[in-house]
Write a protein that holds these residues in place. Structure first.
Motif, PDB file in Angstrom:
ATOM      1  N   ARG A 172       0.836  -1.192   0.000  1.00  0.00           N
ATOM      2  CA  ARG A 172       0.000   0.000   0.000  1.00  0.00           C
ATOM      3  C   ARG A 172       0.875   1.248   0.000  1.00  0.00           C
ATOM      4  O   ARG A 172       1.940   1.277   0.603  1.00  0.00           O
ATOM      5  N   VAL A 173       0.418   2.260  -0.691  1.00  0.00           N
ATOM      6  CA  VAL A 173       1.093   3.549  -0.756  1.00  0.00           C
ATOM      7  C   VAL A 173       0.086   4.598  -0.325  1.00  0.00           C
ATOM      8  O   VAL A 173      -1.085   4.541  -0.728  1.00  0.00           O
ATOM      9  N   HIS A 174       0.511   5.547   0.503  1.00  0.00           N
ATOM     10  CA  HIS A 174      -0.392   6.617   0.922  1.00  0.00           C
ATOM     11  C   HIS A 174       0.294   7.957   0.738  1.00  0.00           C
ATOM     12  O   HIS A 174       1.411   8.158   1.221  1.00  0.00           O
ATOM     13  N   LEU A 175      -0.359   8.851   0.023  1.00  0.00           N
ATOM     14  CA  LEU A 175       0.169  10.176  -0.242  1.00  0.00           C
ATOM     15  C   LEU A 175      -0.443  11.174   0.726  1.00  0.00           C
ATOM     16  O   LEU A 175      -1.663  11.209   0.890  1.00  0.00           O
TER      17      LEU A 175
ATOM     18  N   ASP B 111      -4.514  11.645   1.242  1.00  0.00           N
ATOM     19  CA  ASP B 111      -5.112  12.592   2.179  1.00  0.00           C
ATOM     20  C   ASP B 111      -4.508  13.946   1.895  1.00  0.00           C
ATOM     21  O   ASP B 111      -3.295  14.066   1.698  1.00  0.00           O
ATOM     22  N   SER B 112      -5.360  14.965   1.879  1.00  0.00           N
ATOM     23  CA  SER B 112      -4.856  16.329   1.722  1.00  0.00           C
ATOM     24  C   SER B 112      -5.012  17.052   3.056  1.00  0.00           C
ATOM     25  O   SER B 112      -5.943  16.792   3.812  1.00  0.00           O
ATOM     26  N   ILE B 113      -4.077  17.934   3.334  1.00  0.00           N
ATOM     27  CA  ILE B 113      -4.066  18.648   4.605  1.00  0.00           C
ATOM     28  C   ILE B 113      -4.383  20.116   4.339  1.00  0.00           C
ATOM     29  O   ILE B 113      -3.654  20.799   3.608  1.00  0.00           O
ATOM     30  N   GLU B 114      -5.479  20.559   4.923  1.00  0.00           N
ATOM     31  CA  GLU B 114      -5.962  21.922   4.757  1.00  0.00           C
ATOM     32  C   GLU B 114      -4.919  22.936   5.233  1.00  0.00           C
ATOM     33  O   GLU B 114      -4.283  22.740   6.269  1.00  0.00           O
TER      34      GLU B 114
ATOM     35  N   ILE C  95      -2.456  11.699  10.681  1.00  0.00           N
ATOM     36  CA  ILE C  95      -2.817  10.946   9.478  1.00  0.00           C
ATOM     37  C   ILE C  95      -1.816   9.824   9.234  1.00  0.00           C
ATOM     38  O   ILE C  95      -2.191   8.694   8.901  1.00  0.00           O
ATOM     39  N   LEU C  96      -0.540  10.111   9.400  1.00  0.00           N
ATOM     40  CA  LEU C  96       0.498   9.099   9.210  1.00  0.00           C
ATOM     41  C   LEU C  96       0.314   7.938  10.195  1.00  0.00           C
ATOM     42  O   LEU C  96       0.372   6.772   9.788  1.00  0.00           O
TER      43      LEU C  96
END
Length: 84
Positions: A24-27, A55-58, A75-76
């Motif tokens: 799995r890869v998570h950006l 996931d994007s960080i506001e 998130i990590l």
């Protein structure tokens, strides 16, 4: 990782293929990244395949891990906990 970096190089060659990762890869991406915008991240997620999340960080930029460390780490940690 080297294969991914080579695939990201912008060229006129439209036959470039992205590497396939068995894991799995998570950006984690800053919504306000001025170098690689969020649309780039979304496109990259699609190109990397089904095993890739995003996931994007506001209010985060290109150095989101330094700008929003608490959100980034939360998130990590959530992703790392889901791996096992």
């Amino acid at each position: 990782m080297a294969e991914l970096m080579e695939a990201l190089i912008i060229s006129k060659d439209t036959t470039t293929t992205f590497p396939s990762f068995p894991q799995r890869v998570h950006l984690l991406w800053g919504e306000n990244d001025r170098f690689f915008n969020l649309e780039f991240a979304k496109d990259l997620r699609v190109k990397l395949g089904e095993m890739t999340g995003l996931d994007s960080i506001e209010n985060g930029g290109h150095l989101v891990h330094l700008e929003k460390p608490l959100v980034y780490n939360k998130i990590l940690n959530k992703f790392l906990a889901s791996v096992h």
